[in-house]
Design a protein around this motif. Structure first.
Motif, PDB file in Angstrom:
ATOM      1  N   HIS A 141      -4.313  -1.477   2.178  1.00  8.35           N
ATOM      2  CA  HIS A 141      -5.163  -0.559   1.417  1.00  8.35           C
ATOM      3  C   HIS A 141      -4.426   0.100   0.250  1.00  8.35           C
ATOM      4  O   HIS A 141      -5.033   0.334  -0.799  1.00  8.35           O
TER       5      HIS A 141
ATOM      6  N   ASN B  48     -10.164   6.088  -0.349  1.00  8.05           N
ATOM      7  CA  ASN B  48     -10.234   5.347   0.920  1.00  8.05           C
ATOM      8  C   ASN B  48      -8.861   5.185   1.545  1.00  8.05           C
ATOM      9  O   ASN B  48      -8.702   5.295   2.764  1.00  8.05           O
TER      10      ASN B  48
ATOM     11  N   ASP C 121      -9.575  -9.511  -1.627  1.00 14.20           N
ATOM     12  CA  ASP C 121      -8.886  -8.325  -1.120  1.00 14.20           C
ATOM     13  C   ASP C 121      -8.017  -8.649   0.086  1.00 14.20           C
ATOM     14  O   ASP C 121      -7.925  -7.869   1.021  1.00 14.20           O
TER      15      ASP C 121
ATOM     16  N   SER D 287      -5.889  -2.166  -8.192  1.00 14.45           N
ATOM     17  CA  SER D 287      -7.087  -1.691  -8.882  1.00 14.45           C
ATOM     18  C   SER D 287      -6.723  -0.785 -10.055  1.00 14.45           C
ATOM     19  O   SER D 287      -7.337  -0.859 -11.128  1.00 14.45           O
TER      20      SER D 287
ATOM     21  N   LYS E  91     -11.090   3.550  -4.180  1.00 19.41           N
ATOM     22  CA  LYS E  91     -10.080   2.839  -3.403  1.00 19.41           C
ATOM     23  C   LYS E  91      -8.899   3.737  -3.057  1.00 19.41           C
ATOM     24  O   LYS E  91      -8.353   3.652  -1.945  1.00 19.41           O
TER      25      LYS E  91
ATOM     26  N   ALA F 127      -5.537  -0.445  -3.740  1.00 24.25           N
ATOM     27  CA  ALA F 127      -5.696   0.657  -4.691  1.00 24.25           C
ATOM     28  C   ALA F 127      -4.736   0.505  -5.867  1.00 24.25           C
ATOM     29  O   ALA F 127      -5.102   0.730  -7.025  1.00 24.25           O
TER      30      ALA F 127
END
Length: 382
Positions: free
Chosen positions: A227, A197, A381, A234, A194, A231
């Motif tokens: 995004h 990405n 998400d 996470s 993540k 991350a």
């Protein structure tokens, strides 16, 4: 499965109660002054990979030293600056600012030192720049410092650097951490992917046109914030179970604050809130400026400000409200944030908590409206 409407009222009530406590006890006007606070010792932090030791064709970063861990953040801010030109002047709008500013607060408040007092790591009487592996805060932050940096490495931000980049391991608890891109894909593959990405996406943002700042964010910028928050969350989710035992070294109020703060981040993340330089500094004044002690009980901690005291109460309400509703409070908020309009209202509400208390109640009504409108929206998400 859809929630019965009566159950929805409990999450809404808990969330609104937390906001009311904050807004009724804060002088919002003073809080909105533009902050000029950089992390501690910012001028002494390495600003390029050349500032670290390179031996045997490996550049080795010591993440257990405050200056070196902070150096990773400073370098990331530098190498991503050209992709952030439309986010704010002089790189102040960089989406990564929240990470070093949070780390600086941890250092300034003694949260990176050894809380067990078994060593002098992080203590003024020992090595004040040492970051302890016994510290819950420092271990959690490792996953928000080293992993993002290695994600940027894998995304190609340092392809011109001629040496391999690796982290030096601590003396203890070696298996709790990873030290290069390969290790991290083994230890925490989902989190590593993540962050990679996110940095890959960032490379595509150079041509994003100038757009308004809060509360409106262009769809392209909203995707960047989405995004980085995916991350970020996470990293927290991967680290929380791994380092729960470290909570036993700190007081019960401090442990509760840490866990509730980690939970609150998920609410902030769902709104895709911009953690740029100014916004982070504004909101960080609410965090306690020292470690909490066993006898501390908010909102009556005498040497903490009213803002700090009531923020602790609000965080507890959010955490306990989410707990007693079995995650229903967070689901309620995420569903309200499921559309661009909902996130705009969410960011607006979060900002008004400190800037304009008169708009809190109208903002709450708008959040409830967005929840109803987004009732069938998928919140995975979001």
């Amino acid at each position: 499965m859809a929630w019965p409407i009566p159950i929805c009222k409990a999450p809404a009530t808990a969330f609104l109660s937390a906001l009311l406590i904050i807004c009724s006890n804060v002088n919002g006007h003073d809080s909105m002054r533009e902050a000029e606070n950089y992390p501690p010792l910012w001028d002494n932090v390495p600003n390029s990979l050349a500032g670290f030791v390179t031996i045997h064709n490996k550049t080795v970063i010591n993440p257990w030293n405050y200056l070196e861990r902070m150096g990773m953040y400073k370098i990331l801010l530098s190498v991503t600056a050209k992709y952030m030109e439309s986010f704010g002047p002089r790189n102040t709008g960089n989406v990564l600012w929240g990470l070093p500013l949070q780390h600086g607060w941890q250092f300034n408040t003694g949260r990176l030192a050894d809380p067990s007092d078994a060593t002098s790591c992080g203590q003024q009487t020992g090595d004040p720049l040492c970051i302890s592996t016994t510290s819950w805060w420092s271990c959690m932050n490792y996953y928000l410092a080293t992993i993002p940096f290695l994600g940027a490495v894998e995304a190609g931000f340092f392809d011109e650097w001629p040496f391999e980049i690796e982290m030096s391991p601590p003396e203890e608890h070696v298996d709790d951490f990873c030290y290069n891109t390969r290790d991290c894909h083994v230890l925490i593959p989902d989190t590593m992917a993540k962050w990679t990405n996110f940095f890959q996406l960032l490379k595509k943002t150079r041509d994003i046109s100038q757009s308004r700042l809060l509360p409106s964010i262009s769809p392209e910028k909203d995707n960047v914030w989405r995004h980085i928050w995916i991350a970020h969350v996470s990293s927290i989710e991967a680290a929380l179970p791994k380092f729960s035992e470290r909570l036993t070294y700190i007081s019960a109020p401090e442990a509760q604050f840490g866990v509730s703060w980690g939970s609150a981040v998920e609410f902030i993340a769902a709104a895709h809130f911009p953690t740029n330089f100014n916004q982070t500094n504004v909101f960080q004044v609410y965090l306690p400026q020292r470690m909490l002690l066993a006898h501390d009980k908010a909102p009556s901690i005498p040497d903490l400000s009213k803002k700090e005291n009531w923020a602790l109460v609000a965080l507890d309400i959010l955490y306990e409200g989410n707990k007693v509703t079995d995650g229903g409070l967070l689901k309620f908020w995420r569903r309200a944030m499921c559309s661009e309009r909902g996130r705009e209202e969410g960011r607006n509400l979060l900002e008004n908590i400190v800037s304009n208390p008169d708009l809190i109640l109208p903002g709450m009504r708008k959040i409830l409206v967005e929840f109803i409108k987004n009732y069938n929206c998928s919140i995975t998400d979001a």
